[in-house]
Design a protein around this motif. Structure first.
Motif, PDB file in Angstrom:
ATOM      1  N   ARG A  46       0.829  -1.214   0.000  1.00  6.64           N
ATOM      2  CA  ARG A  46       0.000   0.000   0.000  1.00  6.64           C
ATOM      3  C   ARG A  46       0.853   1.249   0.000  1.00  6.64           C
ATOM      4  N   SER A  47       1.876   1.292   0.835  1.00  6.23           N
ATOM      5  CA  SER A  47       2.651   2.524   0.956  1.00  6.23           C
ATOM      6  C   SER A  47       3.627   2.734  -0.198  1.00  6.23           C
ATOM      7  N   ARG A  91       4.976  -4.286  -5.215  1.00  4.06           N
ATOM      8  CA  ARG A  91       5.335  -5.419  -4.374  1.00  4.06           C
ATOM      9  C   ARG A  91       6.681  -5.149  -3.696  1.00  4.06           C
ATOM     10  N   PRO A  92       6.732  -5.164  -2.370  1.00  2.00           N
ATOM     11  CA  PRO A  92       8.004  -4.890  -1.686  1.00  2.00           C
ATOM     12  C   PRO A  92       8.960  -6.068  -1.771  1.00  2.00           C
ATOM     13  N   ASN A 101       8.563   4.515  14.384  1.00  2.00           N
ATOM     14  CA  ASN A 101       7.943   3.235  14.687  1.00  2.00           C
ATOM     15  C   ASN A 101       6.543   3.226  14.075  1.00  2.00           C
ATOM     16  N   VAL A 102       6.256   2.224  13.249  1.00  2.00           N
ATOM     17  CA  VAL A 102       4.942   2.094  12.613  1.00  2.00           C
ATOM     18  C   VAL A 102       4.365   0.742  12.996  1.00  2.00           C
ATOM     19  N   THR A 103       3.124   0.731  13.475  1.00  2.00           N
ATOM     20  CA  THR A 103       2.468  -0.529  13.791  1.00  2.00           C
ATOM     21  C   THR A 103       1.734  -1.032  12.561  1.00  2.00           C
ATOM     22  N   ARG A 121       0.935  11.212   8.347  1.00  2.00           N
ATOM     23  CA  ARG A 121       0.211  11.998   7.350  1.00  2.00           C
ATOM     24  C   ARG A 121       0.259  11.289   5.991  1.00  2.00           C
ATOM     25  N   LYS A 122       1.413  10.766   5.653  1.00  2.00           N
ATOM     26  CA  LYS A 122       1.568  10.070   4.364  1.00  2.00           C
ATOM     27  C   LYS A 122       0.732   8.793   4.326  1.00  2.00           C
TER      28      LYS A 122
END
Length: 337
Positions: free
Chosen positions: A206-207, A211-212, A294-296, A333-334
């Motif tokens: 998504r971000s 595909r990562p 840190n992102v959950t 925000r992003k």
């Protein structure tokens, strides 16, 4: 503009100070954000960062989240939460500080789950203070997981989450988070590694808009050397990677953990899945705690935070750096756009 709730963090630590500094130093980034917490605590923080020759930082009480949109630049809008403890002694673990921090997080999580805010950014809390307050969860991630599961009406096991720490140079996602090293080793199972790969793939697809490329670190030295230094890679990690690939996920490894982070930083991969907390966080924090976020992952809401703690040793002195919090706001925000 979407609204972001910023939790005040432990009032005995540097959380309120870095929040105040962020509103003072990055007004454009903080536009549309507000603090969920205690007005008196933020006013004390604004006083703590005051310096001769620098205009004082106003702290305004708001009654609705939307009122933050009308706040002028370099003003801290605070939504006063009912029943939240006020200012606490600087630099000391105590139950009231833990209760205040938890109260702020729970309110912001519920607001995000209800769609009242686009996401939340959490200032640091202290795990001992949480425990002293009787909170059953060891940190932000577990507390937010519990709130999301309750909101969805599902068991905790059906709301799997993972921690990602990221900066401009490196991203890492953890298979286990706040558990002992012995428990972390036991958590390296095919099921847990595969679940981590699925969550990482979904979130970064998504971000990134593609595909990562996911590198998977081994658990043991040299990724086990084919079983000579441990069987986890052979029996759990490699089978999870194979299953992920069968599902269309770009997963590569297991790689020796002492070199895979350098390869990712050089651009070979978008993210590294690490087997336990310190294995994944030390490389990112070594690059600079002032830029780490840190992102959950896995939650039905956006949550970011700075990658440092409460820093009780400097609390109240106005010395704490707000850069990581500002980066966390930018990231939220992003992700919520």
């Amino acid at each position: 503009m979407s609204l972001l709730a910023i939790t005040q963090g432990d009032p005995a630590g540097v959380g309120p100070e870095i929040v105040a500094k962020a509103f003072r130093d990055a007004p454009d980034d903080l536009r549309g954000s507000f603090v969920a917490g205690d007005v008196a605590t933020l006013r004390r923080a604004a006083q703590a960062i005051a310096r001769p020759g620098v205009p004082s930082l106003p702290v305004a009480q708001i009654t609705t989240p939307a009122a933050a949109l009308d706040a002028p630049p370099r003003c801290v809008p605070v939504l006063q939460l009912p029943g939240i403890p006020g200012p606490q002694p600087w630099g000391r673990v105590n139950a009231e500080a833990g209760r205040a921090a938890a109260h702020s997080v729970v309110w912001a999580a519920r607001a995000a789950l209800a769609g009242e805010v686009a996401g939340l950014v959490t200032a640091p809390l202290h795990k001992e203070a949480l425990a002293a307050a009787g909170v059953d969860y060891p940190g932000h991630t577990e507390l937010l997981q519990a709130e999301a599961a309750a909101h969805a009406g599902v068991p905790l096991a059906e709301m799997p989450v993972r921690m990602m720490l990221a900066n401009d140079e490196l991203r890492t996602v953890l298979v286990s988070i706040h558990v002992s090293l012995r428990a972390a080793i036991e958590a390296v199972t095919q099921t847990n590694v595969l679940q981590t790969l699925r969550i990482t793939h979904a979130a970064l697809s998504r971000s990134l808009g593609r595909r990562p490329r996911i590198a998977v670190a081994g658990l043991n030295p040299h990724a086990g050397e084919g079983g000579l230094f441990g069987r986890e890679e052979v029996e759990h990690i490699a089978p999870a990677i194979a299953q992920a690939r069968a599902e269309g996920i770009y997963a590569d490894g297991p790689h020796p953990p002492d070199t895979v982070f350098m390869r990712a930083r050089a651009g070979a991969f978008d993210v590294v899945v690490a087997m336990y907390h310190d294995q994944g966080l030390i490389p990112v924090k070594y690059l600079g705690v002032d830029k780490g976020v840190n992102v959950t992952l896995g939650l039905p809401l956006v949550r970011t935070s700075p990658d440092h703690g409460t820093a009780f040793d400097i609390a109240g002195q106005g010395l704490a750096d707000a850069d990581s919090l500002i980066e966390a706001v930018r990231m939220a925000r992003k992700l919520s756009a």
